[in-house]
Design a protein around this motif. Structure first.
Motif, PDB file in Angstrom:
ATOM      1  N   VAL A  90       0.173 -11.034  24.208  1.00 14.72           N
ATOM      2  CA  VAL A  90      -0.692 -12.216  24.097  1.00 14.72           C
ATOM      3  C   VAL A  90      -0.902 -12.514  25.754  1.00 14.72           C
ATOM      4  O   VAL A  90      -0.669 -11.918  26.632  1.00 14.72           O
ATOM      5  N   ASP A  91      -2.273 -13.390  25.832  1.00 11.10           N
ATOM      6  CA  ASP A  91      -2.635 -13.704  27.198  1.00 11.10           C
ATOM      7  C   ASP A  91      -2.119 -15.063  27.545  1.00 11.10           C
ATOM      8  O   ASP A  91      -2.303 -16.039  26.955  1.00 11.10           O
ATOM      9  N   ARG A 130      -1.056 -10.281  30.815  1.00 13.96           N
ATOM     10  CA  ARG A 130      -0.646 -10.070  29.621  1.00 13.96           C
ATOM     11  C   ARG A 130       0.846  -9.858  29.315  1.00 13.96           C
ATOM     12  O   ARG A 130       1.712  -9.500  30.044  1.00 13.96           O
ATOM     13  N   ALA A 131       1.278 -10.707  28.363  1.00 16.14           N
ATOM     14  CA  ALA A 131       2.692 -10.925  27.995  1.00 16.14           C
ATOM     15  C   ALA A 131       2.982 -10.195  26.538  1.00 16.14           C
ATOM     16  O   ALA A 131       2.179  -9.861  25.804  1.00 16.14           O
ATOM     17  N   ARG A 132       4.159 -10.134  26.349  1.00 14.56           N
ATOM     18  CA  ARG A 132       4.754  -9.681  24.800  1.00 14.56           C
ATOM     19  C   ARG A 132       5.314 -10.681  24.330  1.00 14.56           C
ATOM     20  O   ARG A 132       6.287 -11.066  24.593  1.00 14.56           O
ATOM     21  N   LEU A 133       5.132 -11.057  22.984  1.00  8.86           N
ATOM     22  CA  LEU A 133       5.704 -12.022  22.237  1.00  8.86           C
ATOM     23  C   LEU A 133       6.527 -11.178  20.939  1.00  8.86           C
ATOM     24  O   LEU A 133       5.559 -10.543  20.275  1.00  8.86           O
ATOM     25  N   ALA A 145      12.849 -16.124  19.147  1.00  6.06           N
ATOM     26  CA  ALA A 145      11.518 -15.549  19.849  1.00  6.06           C
ATOM     27  C   ALA A 145      11.877 -15.179  21.174  1.00  6.06           C
ATOM     28  O   ALA A 145      12.708 -16.004  21.952  1.00  6.06           O
ATOM     29  N   VAL A 146      11.053 -14.167  21.607  1.00  9.37           N
ATOM     30  CA  VAL A 146      11.205 -14.027  23.110  1.00  9.37           C
ATOM     31  C   VAL A 146       9.924 -13.572  23.438  1.00  9.37           C
ATOM     32  O   VAL A 146       9.016 -13.090  22.961  1.00  9.37           O
ATOM     33  N   LEU A 147       9.691 -14.247  24.605  1.00 11.18           N
ATOM     34  CA  LEU A 147       8.192 -14.097  25.396  1.00 11.18           C
ATOM     35  C   LEU A 147       8.348 -13.223  26.736  1.00 11.18           C
ATOM     36  O   LEU A 147       9.130 -13.825  27.458  1.00 11.18           O
ATOM     37  N   LEU A 148       8.151 -11.858  26.737  1.00 10.73           N
ATOM     38  CA  LEU A 148       8.151 -11.327  28.036  1.00 10.73           C
ATOM     39  C   LEU A 148       7.126 -11.363  29.045  1.00 10.73           C
ATOM     40  O   LEU A 148       5.792 -11.005  28.494  1.00 10.73           O
TER      41      LEU A 148
END
Length: 551
Positions: A36-37, A42-45, A78-81
């Motif tokens: 995801v932006d 740039r992150a990861r969901l 849910a985890v947002l990295l």
């Protein structure tokens, strides 16, 4: 401000030191795994659900009621990295914390934020553990908030794990827009309101990192950072493990000693022998009588240095009721939990205790040593009765009876008292001429003092708080000496030791921690702690022999 227009929402925030941030997840557990932006970053969901098993109590409820219960459930997560070099931040919702790889989670990250921003006069919760043989865990909550003193934290050896309370969040979006404080929770994670707008969200992450990395010299909570466990990837771990391995092989690099694990104190106290298994080659063996450090290091010294600490963790020690190591009286506990080791690197003290490494600031250690040295100057005049070890299990009792021949001394060793709060305990080993409560112990190990401390504290608390205890002390004293009348709780508690002297240089750091705690507790009971060095003849070493039990 209406909830819908709130600029931020609370979530759990972790900081990680690697790219392998998540545990291995099964395909059926994951419904979303996508990049995801976040405002150009740039992150990861990753999101999904953990499927729980049927609770173990369901069959019992079904049997009682005759109704089948289908209660398996799902735990959504849910985890947002979000990478913010050199760190990766993980924001978790629901059961998201269960998806994180604990080996890469920065230990104490949330605490470091809390130390710098929590209001020490408005704390709601303090959870801590004692860094001593008791391994006592405590959680105190004050719903309306209270200052730090209300939580009765020990000044030394208190490992604070979690805090909650009002915090200044001026650097974060929430604080800037609302102008209000917020009640946050901190531990390894930080539970705090984070902005809903992407750019402000990234600014919040950077602000949190800046707070954690700033000096804590102006914080009233900075003492919390003085004693911390080391995470598994700490840069000094290889050096520390190397020094421990050298000491296990006989090198004089730091202080190495034997300590009873918190879960084995009672069994070890009454053991007739100890059986050691899995400690390198050579098979199981039995240590008759008391367990000594040499029983472990003799075997470990024959192992290649690079493999010693692994062997220490693989080995198991179990207390046995008989002298042949065949009648187990406790659980088999990793040998690493029976060893304590201390060393210093760059003016910082590191302690290996209960199988884990801890860091203790050197200034902190120096302050503690000075207090212990002053405390040990309170001496009690001991009679010239030498302790000559008999080699028998009742060696301590024999010595106490010998001292009781001196004028005014009464032997109460093994004469147990019973109260509602303490079903079986010793009031003292000897009652002195001035009604001093004297506790006697052979301290063959620098770490053995903690068990003496526990005996003294239990007795002092019972005599002060339970009328039954004082009545039994009076009755026991009168039975031994009809002219002896005890009407009030004794005001002096004496720790009398043989095997080593009461000297700050002969006590491990953790033994010093426990001693300061004991003194504080005894003073709160309106009594004074004193110390006596018993003249003694050194003991010969206990024997070992191969275990007769087939494995």
């Amino acid at each position: 401000m209406a909830a819908s227009s709130a600029p931020s929402k609370p979530a759990s925030l972790f900081r990680l030191d690697g790219t392998e941030a998540l545990v291995s997840l099964k395909p059926e557990q994951v419904t979303v795994d996508t990049d995801v932006d976040i405002s150009g970053t740039r992150a990861r969901l990753v999101a999904g659900a953990f499927h729980t098993e049927v609770p173990q109590w369901v069959p019992h409820a079904a049997a009682l009621t005759g109704n089948e219960l289908d209660l398996s459930a799902e735990l959504p997560f849910a985890v947002l990295l979000v990478p913010r070099p050199p760190w990766t931040y993980a924001v978790t919702w629901g059961a998201g914390h269960l998806a994180l790889n604990d080996e890469h989670v920065e230990q104490g990250f949330g605490l470091m934020f809390g130390i710098r921003r929590l209001d020490p006069f408005d704390l709601g919760l303090v959870a801590s553990a004692a860094l001593d043989a008791s391994a006592r865990a405590t959680q105190i909550s004050i719903p309306g908030g209270g200052d730090l003193s209300a939580f009765r934290l020990e000044p030394y050896g208190e490992l604070v794990n979690r805090l909650a309370g009002a915090a200044d969040l001026t650097e974060l979006t929430y604080g800037r827009i609302t102008g209000k404080r917020y009640r946050i929770r901190v531990g390894n994670a930080l539970w705090v309101p984070l902005a809903k707008e992407p750019r402000a969200f990234l600014a919040d992450l950077d602000a949190v990192g800046a707070v954690v990395d700033e000096p804590d010299r102006n914080s009233a909570l900075r003492f919390i950072a003085q004693t911390r466990p080391l995470d598994r990837h700490h840069r000094l771990l290889p050096t520390l493990e190397g020094r421990l391995a050298e000491a296990l092989g006989g090198a004089d690099d730091g202080a190495l000693g034997l300590a009873w694990p918190a879960t084995a104190v009672r069994e070890a106290e009454h053991a007739g022998s100890f059986r050691i298994t899995g400690l390198g080659a050579g098979g199981p063996f039995t240590a008759e009588g008391r367990l000594e450090l040499g029983h472990l290091t003799d075997r470990l010294s024959a192992i290649e240095e690079g493999k010693r600490t692994k062997a220490l963790r693989a080995g198991r020690v179990v207390a046995c009721a008989d002298d042949a190591g065949e009648e187990e009286s406790g659980a088999a506990i990793p040998a690493a939990k029976w060893v304590v080791f201390e060393t210093t690197i760059d003016h910082v003290r590191y302690v290996f205790h209960q199988g884990r490494w801890y860091r203790i600031g050197e200034t902190y250690v120096e302050q503690m040593r000075a207090q212990v040295a002053a405390l040990l100057e309170r001496r009690y005049a001991w009679p010239e009765v030498k302790w000559t070890p008999s080699g028998e299990p009742d060696d301590e009792h024999r010595y106490c009876r010998k001292v009781a021949r001196e004028p005014g001394f009464l032997c109460l060793d093994k004469d147990f008292a019973t109260t509602p709060l303490h079903p079986r305990f010793e009031l003292c080993d000897l009652l002195g001429p001035g009604d001093e409560l004297i506790h006697v112990k052979w301290l063959g190990r620098a770490t053995a003092a903690s068990h003496l401390y526990t005996q003294a504290l239990v007795s002092a608390e019972a005599l002060r708080d339970e009328p039954d205890a004082l009545a039994q002390l009076a009755a026991k004293a009168a039975a031994l000496d009809p002219d002896r009348v005890v009407t009030e709780s004794p005001g002096t508690v004496v720790l009398a030791a043989a095997g080593r002297s009461w000297n700050v240089d002969e006590l491990f750091t953790l033994s010093q921690v426990a001693l300061l705690r004991l003194d504080r507790a005894v003073r709160a009971l309106r009594a004074e702690l004193r110390f006596a060095d018993i003249p003694y003849v050194p003991k010969s070493r206990a024997r070992t022999k191969p275990s007769r039990r087939r494995r």
